[in-house]
Design a protein around this motif. Structure first.
Motif, short mmCIF file in Angstrom:
data_model
loop_
_atom_site.label_atom_id
_atom_site.label_comp_id
_atom_site.label_asym_id
_atom_site.label_seq_id
_atom_site.Cartn_x
_atom_site.Cartn_y
_atom_site.Cartn_z
N THR A 140 21.40 -68.93 14.16
CA THR A 140 22.40 -70.00 14.16
C THR A 140 23.56 -69.60 13.26
O THR A 140 23.58 -68.52 12.70
N SER A 141 24.50 -70.51 13.11
CA SER A 141 25.68 -70.25 12.29
C SER A 141 25.46 -70.61 10.82
O SER A 141 26.41 -70.64 10.04
N THR A 142 24.22 -70.90 10.44
CA THR A 142 23.89 -71.24 9.06
C THR A 142 22.92 -70.20 8.51
O THR A 142 21.70 -70.39 8.56
N PRO A 143 23.42 -69.09 7.98
CA PRO A 143 22.56 -67.98 7.58
C PRO A 143 21.94 -68.18 6.20
O PRO A 143 22.39 -68.98 5.39
N PHE A 144 20.88 -67.41 5.94
CA PHE A 144 20.33 -67.30 4.59
C PHE A 144 20.04 -65.83 4.30
O PHE A 144 19.98 -65.00 5.21
N VAL A 173 15.41 -79.58 7.76
CA VAL A 173 15.91 -78.21 7.78
C VAL A 173 14.74 -77.27 8.03
O VAL A 173 13.72 -77.33 7.33
N ARG A 174 14.87 -76.41 9.02
CA ARG A 174 13.81 -75.47 9.39
C ARG A 174 14.40 -74.09 9.61
O ARG A 174 15.56 -73.95 9.95
N LEU A 175 13.57 -73.07 9.43
CA LEU A 175 14.02 -71.70 9.70
C LEU A 175 14.11 -71.52 11.21
O LEU A 175 13.13 -71.76 11.93
N SER A 176 15.28 -71.11 11.68
CA SER A 176 15.46 -70.89 13.11
C SER A 176 15.35 -69.42 13.48
O SER A 176 15.09 -69.09 14.63
N SER A 177 15.57 -68.53 12.52
CA SER A 177 15.41 -67.10 12.77
C SER A 177 15.04 -66.40 11.48
O SER A 177 15.27 -66.93 10.38
N ILE A 178 14.45 -65.21 11.62
CA ILE A 178 14.08 -64.42 10.45
C ILE A 178 14.12 -62.94 10.82
O ILE A 178 13.85 -62.56 11.96
N GLN A 179 14.49 -62.13 9.85
CA GLN A 179 14.61 -60.68 10.04
C GLN A 179 14.25 -60.00 8.72
O GLN A 179 14.55 -60.51 7.64
N PHE A 180 13.61 -58.84 8.81
CA PHE A 180 13.15 -58.12 7.63
C PHE A 180 13.86 -56.77 7.54
O PHE A 180 13.84 -55.99 8.50
N SER A 206 3.94 -46.07 5.69
CA SER A 206 3.72 -45.54 4.35
C SER A 206 5.07 -45.18 3.72
O SER A 206 5.91 -44.57 4.36
N GLY A 207 5.28 -45.59 2.49
CA GLY A 207 6.54 -45.31 1.81
C GLY A 207 7.66 -46.27 2.13
O GLY A 207 8.78 -46.11 1.65
N GLU A 208 7.38 -47.29 2.96
CA GLU A 208 8.40 -48.26 3.35
C GLU A 208 8.22 -49.53 2.53
O GLU A 208 7.10 -49.96 2.27
N TYR A 209 9.31 -50.15 2.12
CA TYR A 209 9.22 -51.37 1.34
C TYR A 209 10.35 -52.33 1.72
O TYR A 209 11.39 -51.93 2.24
N ILE A 210 10.14 -53.60 1.46
CA ILE A 210 11.08 -54.65 1.82
C ILE A 210 12.27 -54.66 0.88
O ILE A 210 12.11 -54.62 -0.35
N LYS A 211 13.47 -54.71 1.46
CA LYS A 211 14.70 -54.84 0.68
C LYS A 211 15.33 -56.21 0.82
O LYS A 211 16.06 -56.66 -0.08
N ALA A 212 15.08 -56.88 1.94
CA ALA A 212 15.69 -58.20 2.15
C ALA A 212 14.96 -58.95 3.26
O ALA A 212 14.41 -58.35 4.18
N ILE A 213 14.95 -60.27 3.13
CA ILE A 213 14.53 -61.17 4.20
C ILE A 213 15.73 -62.04 4.52
O ILE A 213 16.27 -62.72 3.65
N LYS A 214 16.17 -61.96 5.77
CA LYS A 214 17.37 -62.70 6.18
C LYS A 214 17.07 -63.54 7.41
O LYS A 214 16.05 -63.38 8.05
N GLY A 215 17.99 -64.43 7.73
CA GLY A 215 17.80 -65.26 8.91
C GLY A 215 18.78 -66.42 8.90
O GLY A 215 19.88 -66.33 8.36
N SER A 216 18.36 -67.52 9.50
CA SER A 216 19.21 -68.70 9.58
C SER A 216 18.35 -69.95 9.65
O SER A 216 17.14 -69.88 9.89
N VAL A 217 18.99 -71.09 9.42
CA VAL A 217 18.28 -72.37 9.46
C VAL A 217 18.96 -73.29 10.47
O VAL A 217 20.08 -73.06 10.91
N ILE A 218 18.25 -74.36 10.81
CA ILE A 218 18.76 -75.36 11.74
C ILE A 218 18.23 -76.73 11.33
O ILE A 218 17.15 -76.83 10.70
N LEU A 219 18.97 -77.78 11.63
CA LEU A 219 18.50 -79.14 11.42
C LEU A 219 17.80 -79.60 12.69
O LEU A 219 18.40 -79.64 13.76
N TYR A 220 16.52 -79.95 12.58
CA TYR A 220 15.73 -80.36 13.73
C TYR A 220 14.88 -81.56 13.33
O TYR A 220 14.11 -81.49 12.38
N ASN A 221 15.05 -82.67 14.05
CA ASN A 221 14.34 -83.92 13.73
C ASN A 221 14.53 -84.30 12.27
O ASN A 221 13.58 -84.67 11.56
N SER A 222 15.78 -84.16 11.78
CA SER A 222 16.18 -84.54 10.42
C SER A 222 15.60 -83.62 9.35
O SER A 222 15.73 -83.92 8.15
#
Length: 337
Positions: free
Chosen positions: A302-306, A281-288, A263-279
């Motif tokens: 991975t080394s390709t953040p978003f 681009v897919r999300l490889s990690s996610i954090q809230f 209660s009283g908590e809200y999202i400020k950011a969605i972060k993570g990284s992507v990877i190339l898999y079978n040609s």
């Protein structure tokens, strides 16, 4: 219901809703595109503005470069991000204007996603951002069919709009061409009429798309994950105590984790990284990130953040995704508090 449909329609089909105002904090949004090339980041210093954008383009976007103006009116070119191919075009921004929007068109060449097309927009300080906006021509290519270009068969281009306040910088990946592009935007610190933000991360692939609105508030997410983000399911909590879930997006692989907001908590950011898999681009990690804490990192970083950082004074209103057996992209829509 009308508000839900209007904002979701705007997120998918329309291009720009603009705002301006005194800028305080900055927020990173994106990037969209592929994993090729090398990472870059360009950001204005205090007292500077973007006075124009140079775009090198042919069938695709070869490079992007910025004309920087300081508080005394002196101008200089930034570093060029990308290669030297194509023809150079210039989109000028006057002293009473600000760079306020982009549309990125993605395509695939030799199994890697790249920026095929780019369209820019500017608005006038102190005037209605919607009626005062002016668009650049489309640089590069836009198409919604598979066709031969330069002797190569390309996949359909995916059109991604970004809406926000004044652009303070760009980040992404580049080599001989522009592989991925995101923006750094300013906060409308003194604006009483904040506008919705639309921004996206990831790539064009995924044969299914889904959308989910939060008429109450974002209060939880279920994540299926292993080496990549296999699936996501979001939860909305209403003020009357009821709640509902989105459908599951993505596949059924990986382990199941949940992140529930208090209660009283809200999202400020969605972060993570992507990877190339079978040609693809897919999300490889996610954090809230919330106003109270940060979730664990799900998947493999991975080394390709978003980053999808939500400016102060805006709520996360809806999330849109493209997916197959994994999550390929996420798009957020915000709503003024």
């Amino acid at each position: 219901m009308n508000k839900v449909l209007t904002l979701l329609y705007s997120a998918i089909f329309s291009v720009f809703i603009f705002a301006n105002g005194a800028l305080a904090n900055t927020y990173q949004l994106g990037p969209v595109g592929g994993t090729g090339g090398n990472p870059f980041k360009f950001q204005l210093n205090a007292g500077e503005k973007i006075a124009g954008v140079y775009v090198r383009h042919g069938t695709r976007i070869d490079a992007i470069q910025f004309l920087i103006q300081d508080q005394f009116g002196n101008t200089r070119r930034s570093q060029r991000y990308g290669g030297s191919g194509g023809t150079e075009s210039f989109f000028g921004i006057n002293n009473n204007e600000y760079l306020s929007g982009i549309v990125v068109n993605l395509g695939t060449k030799y199994g890697r996603e790249r920026v095929f097309g780019l369209k820019l927009a500017k608005s006038i300080y102190g005037k209605d951002p919607l009626t005062s906006k002016k668009h650049s021509p489309l640089y590069g290519t836009t198409t919604n069919i598979v066709e031969k270009v330069d002797g190569q068969v390309y996949k359909a281009v995916y059109n991604i709009p970004f809406n926000f306040s004044e652009i303070q910088g760009f980040w992404g990946r580049s080599a001989d061409e522009l592989d991925a592009l995101g923006v750094i935007v300013g906060e409308e610190a003194n604006s009483e009429n904040k506008q919705s933000v639309v921004a996206a991360v990831g790539g064009q692939q995924g044969f299914t798309s889904g959308s989910f609105a939060f008429p109450g508030r974002f209060c939880g997410v279920d994540i299926r994950h292993a080496n990549r983000i296999d699936g996501l399911r979001f939860k909305n909590c209403n003020t009357n105590g009821s709640s509902n879930y989105s459908s599951w997006w993505g596949g059924t692989g990986g382990s199941l984790s949940s992140f529930t907001l208090q209660s009283g908590e809200y999202i400020k950011a969605i972060k993570g990284s992507v990877i190339l898999y079978n040609s693809d681009v897919r999300l490889s990690s996610i954090q809230f990130e919330t106003n109270l804490r940060t979730s664990p990192t799900y998947g493999v970083q991975t080394s390709t953040p978003f980053a999808l950082e939500i400016p102060q004074g805006l709520n996360l209103f809806a999330i849109i995704s493209r997916y197959g057996s994994n999550i390929n992209s996420l798009k957020i829509v915000t709503d003024p508090q």
